[in-house]
Design a protein around this motif. Structure first.
Motif, mmCIF file in Angstrom:
data_model
loop_
_atom_site.group_PDB
_atom_site.id
_atom_site.type_symbol
_atom_site.label_atom_id
_atom_site.label_comp_id
_atom_site.label_asym_id
_atom_site.label_seq_id
_atom_site.Cartn_x
_atom_site.Cartn_y
_atom_site.Cartn_z
ATOM 1 N N ALA A 194 0.839 -1.205 0.000
ATOM 2 C CA ALA A 194 0.000 0.000 0.000
ATOM 3 C C ALA A 194 0.874 1.254 0.000
ATOM 4 O O ALA A 194 1.592 1.496 0.974
ATOM 5 N N PRO A 195 0.839 2.061 -1.060
ATOM 6 C CA PRO A 195 1.662 3.276 -1.108
ATOM 7 C C PRO A 195 1.050 4.409 -0.283
ATOM 8 O O PRO A 195 0.654 5.445 -0.803
ATOM 9 N N MET A 196 0.984 4.203 1.015
ATOM 10 C CA MET A 196 0.314 5.137 1.928
ATOM 11 C C MET A 196 0.927 6.536 1.898
ATOM 12 O O MET A 196 0.249 7.533 2.136
ATOM 13 N N PHE A 197 2.227 6.603 1.642
ATOM 14 C CA PHE A 197 2.932 7.884 1.684
ATOM 15 C C PHE A 197 3.233 8.424 0.282
ATOM 16 O O PHE A 197 3.997 9.377 0.144
ATOM 17 N N TYR A 198 2.647 7.798 -0.737
ATOM 18 C CA TYR A 198 2.973 8.211 -2.095
ATOM 19 C C TYR A 198 2.055 9.349 -2.535
ATOM 20 O O TYR A 198 1.153 9.168 -3.365
ATOM 21 N N PHE A 199 2.299 10.509 -1.967
ATOM 22 C CA PHE A 199 1.529 11.703 -2.291
ATOM 23 C C PHE A 199 2.474 12.896 -2.397
ATOM 24 O O PHE A 199 3.613 12.845 -1.894
ATOM 25 N N PRO A 200 2.040 13.957 -3.073
ATOM 26 C CA PRO A 200 2.906 15.133 -3.216
ATOM 27 C C PRO A 200 3.409 15.637 -1.872
ATOM 28 O O PRO A 200 2.651 15.738 -0.902
ATOM 29 N N LEU A 359 -6.000 10.573 -5.602
ATOM 30 C CA LEU A 359 -4.861 9.663 -5.489
ATOM 31 C C LEU A 359 -3.698 10.105 -6.377
ATOM 32 O O LEU A 359 -3.105 9.301 -7.099
ATOM 33 N N THR A 360 -3.381 11.377 -6.322
ATOM 34 C CA THR A 360 -2.292 11.914 -7.129
ATOM 35 C C THR A 360 -0.951 11.413 -6.591
ATOM 36 O O THR A 360 -0.562 11.724 -5.470
ATOM 37 N N MET A 361 -0.245 10.622 -7.406
ATOM 38 C CA MET A 361 1.041 10.053 -7.006
ATOM 39 C C MET A 361 2.119 10.565 -7.956
ATOM 40 O O MET A 361 2.205 10.115 -9.099
ATOM 41 N N GLY A 428 5.661 3.237 0.523
ATOM 42 C CA GLY A 428 5.015 2.390 1.507
ATOM 43 C C GLY A 428 5.492 2.636 2.927
ATOM 44 O O GLY A 428 6.463 3.366 3.161
ATOM 45 N N VAL A 429 4.806 2.018 3.867
ATOM 46 C CA VAL A 429 5.175 2.091 5.277
ATOM 47 C C VAL A 429 6.170 0.958 5.524
ATOM 48 O O VAL A 429 5.787 -0.205 5.589
ATOM 49 N N THR A 430 7.423 1.286 5.683
ATOM 50 C CA THR A 430 8.476 0.260 5.791
ATOM 51 C C THR A 430 9.117 0.203 7.173
ATOM 52 O O THR A 430 10.113 -0.495 7.365
ATOM 53 N N GLY A 431 8.538 0.914 8.125
ATOM 54 C CA GLY A 431 9.016 0.866 9.506
ATOM 55 C C GLY A 431 7.844 0.883 10.463
ATOM 56 O O GLY A 431 6.777 1.446 10.153
ATOM 57 N N ASN A 432 8.001 0.267 11.622
ATOM 58 C CA ASN A 432 6.927 0.254 12.620
ATOM 59 C C ASN A 432 6.543 1.677 13.004
ATOM 60 O O ASN A 432 7.404 2.532 13.216
ATOM 61 N N MET A 433 5.233 1.910 13.128
ATOM 62 C CA MET A 433 4.741 3.249 13.434
ATOM 63 C C MET A 433 4.265 3.386 14.876
ATOM 64 O O MET A 433 4.167 4.491 15.394
ATOM 65 N N SER A 434 3.933 2.268 15.500
ATOM 66 C CA SER A 434 3.504 2.293 16.903
ATOM 67 C C SER A 434 3.623 0.875 17.447
ATOM 68 O O SER A 434 4.102 -0.030 16.755
ATOM 69 N N ALA A 435 3.140 0.669 18.652
ATOM 70 C CA ALA A 435 3.233 -0.647 19.281
ATOM 71 C C ALA A 435 2.398 -1.692 18.556
ATOM 72 O O ALA A 435 2.658 -2.895 18.667
ATOM 73 N N THR A 436 1.379 -1.264 17.792
ATOM 74 C CA THR A 436 0.521 -2.224 17.082
ATOM 75 C C THR A 436 0.338 -1.881 15.607
ATOM 76 O O THR A 436 -0.501 -2.489 14.940
ATOM 77 N N VAL A 437 1.073 -0.921 15.109
ATOM 78 C CA VAL A 437 1.082 -0.628 13.659
ATOM 79 C C VAL A 437 2.453 -1.024 13.151
ATOM 80 O O VAL A 437 3.438 -0.324 13.358
#
Length: 480
Positions: A194-200, A359-361, A428-437
């Protein structure tokens, strides 16, 4: 991750593989059988009106493995016919017997058979304005609410429905956003590629094509990348004359002949999309996600392009035409290649609209990659959207305001997995973001391979990702 944890995951993966191999004894047709259902959903979930409008949303269901009280695994449909994603998300079928799960695949509005205005759904900006990720998420929550009331009304307390969301690519974004926006609907989400961070403003525009180039360098070798890079100028120069355009049109079996600079630009864009799709689907076995392809299509393409000699520009074009058939006509059934996007191609048209409106990437290419050097120009992009759809691209901060941008630490129960040979992993999200993400990175893997069915040639990285998903789901369902 500690050494003990890695060893544990590895052992679990081996056990899982043995279990899945036993499950695979049943026929594929039986395993992937799905019942088609429809449900009336609001056209606009966010407008109060005295006469609300509804339309039929399609969803597919498999209750073969479901035991009363067992969980519901929901796939959040993305940009295409939901049956395609169901047939390419074997992981859900693989683990359904382990969890006694009900499988549900919900189609995204404006795709497949879920057309709010039928054939007129794409006829005007007015009819298109209900196509958005926010409306789709509300659709999913609406369907899930209906299913949980149907299956769990007398089984389990109303605040603990065991529903887990799954999704890949844009569908992976939707599965994560569903957990973030409607945490009541699902207890957790498996969000693959999921390209969650793929935005301008969030991801550098040059990273995507750089990653595609890395895939071709790794699996097709350096000579392939050099030949592809050389090809752009050869095509442009040859297209400056009618004889040249006719030669390309005939050699590449185009459905319509090239007639001028605009057609040449369309051809170049079409070619670039093929390179991207081959990289995305560079699986180690034959697939048909976008189109029928062999195992390791990047290698097969590059072998055809570079293994024999050419001594002039026309020879190079012939080599390209032969290699392109790996993607355009692998089965030998296609008569000609259509390089144009048309209004009849609803799936591509709908997703182009979504890319314009939300969804502008940003993608740009440099001298360092194998694509034509091309900068990212948001204003031009927005103007092109206006010409095609009568709407302008949303401002760059849209994703930050709507979905929180990179600030995911306040959410819970999401696994983000990314193949490190997937071009979209750059956003994408390639590092842990929290204790459960959590993030799980899969070495040498293409686009959402962990959601596909198990295969005897799957490497330990893929097996480890699936094992990680299973342990996360067990934790969410209080089974760990």
């Amino acid at each position: 991750m500690s050494l003990f944890s890695k060893i544990l995951i590895y052992l679990i993966s081996l056990i899982l593989l043995l279990l899945l191999n036993i499950i695979e004894v049943e026929s594929t047709d039986q395993k992937y059988s799905l019942e088609t259902r429809y449900i009336e959903v609001p056209l606009d979930h966010f407008a109060a009106t005295s006469s609300p409008k509804f339309f039929k949303l399609r969803y597919l269901i498999n209750s073969k493995y479901h035991v009363r009280g067992g969980p519901v695994f929901v796939y959040t449909g993305n940009n295409g016919d939901i049956s395609i994603f169901a047939q390419n998300t074997g992981f859900m079928f693989d683990i359904a017997p382990v969890f006694n799960a009900l499988l549900v695949f919900i189609e995204h509005r404006y795709y497949g058979q879920s057309l709010p205005f039928g054939n007129a759904s794409f006829s005007s900006p007015e009819n298109l304005r209900y196509l958005s990720s926010t409306q789709a998420l509300a659709d999913f929550a609406f369907v899930i609410d209906y299913l949980t009331r149907s299956f769990y009304e007398n089984v389990i307390t109303h605040d603990t429905h065991p529903v887990v969301a799954f999704g890949g690519s844009y569908g992976g974004m939707l599965s994560a956003w569903l957990r973030m926006k409607y945490p009541y609907s699902v207890v957790g989400a498996i969000s693959s590629s999921a390209p969650m961070f793929y935005f301008p403003g969030m991801t550098s525009c040059d990273l995507f094509y750089d990653k595609v180039t890395q895939v071709f360098e790794k699996f097709g070798r350096d000579q392939c990348v050099k030949t592809i890079k050389l090809g752009w100028d050869v095509i442009i120069n040859l297209s400056k004359t009618k004889l040249g355009m006719d030669f390309i049109s005939t050699t590449w079996k185009l459905c319509g002949r090239l007639k001028g600079p605009e057609d040449t630009e369309t051809l170049l864009n079409w070619l670039g999309k093929i390179y991207v799709n081959i990289a995305l689907t560079n699986y180690h076995y034959p697939t048909d996600l976008y189109t029928p392809l062999p195992a390791y299509p990047v290698k097969v393409f590059c072998d055809k392009l570079t293994t024999s000699y050419f001594n002039d520009t026309k020879g190079l074009i012939e080599h390209f035409g032969h290699a392109l058939e790996v993607y355009t006509n692998y089965t030998g059934k296609r008569v000609c290649n259509n390089i144009n996007s048309t209004n009849d191609d609803y799936t591509e048209f709908a997703y182009d609209y979504q890319q314009c409106t939300e969804l502008t990437m940003p993608k740009c290419s440099t001298d360092a990659d194998m694509f034509m050097t091309k900068p990212w120009d948001f204003e031009k992009y927005s103007m092109d959207c206006y010409k095609k759809f009568g709407v302008r691209a949303l401002p760059p901060q849209w994703s930050q305001v709507t979905y929180g941008g990179k600030n995911l630490k306040y959410y819970s129960n999401i696994v983000f997995s990314n193949g490190m040979m997937d071009p979209y992993s750059c956003g994408g999200v390639t590092g842990n973001m929290s204790a459960t993400v959590w993030a799980f990175n899969i070495s040498d893997a293409p686009h959402h391979i962990d959601l596909r069915n198990s295969d005897v040639a799957d490497n330990n990285y893929v097996l480890g990702a699936r094992s990680f998903h299973i342990q996360a789901i067990k934790q969410w369902l209080n089974m760990a």
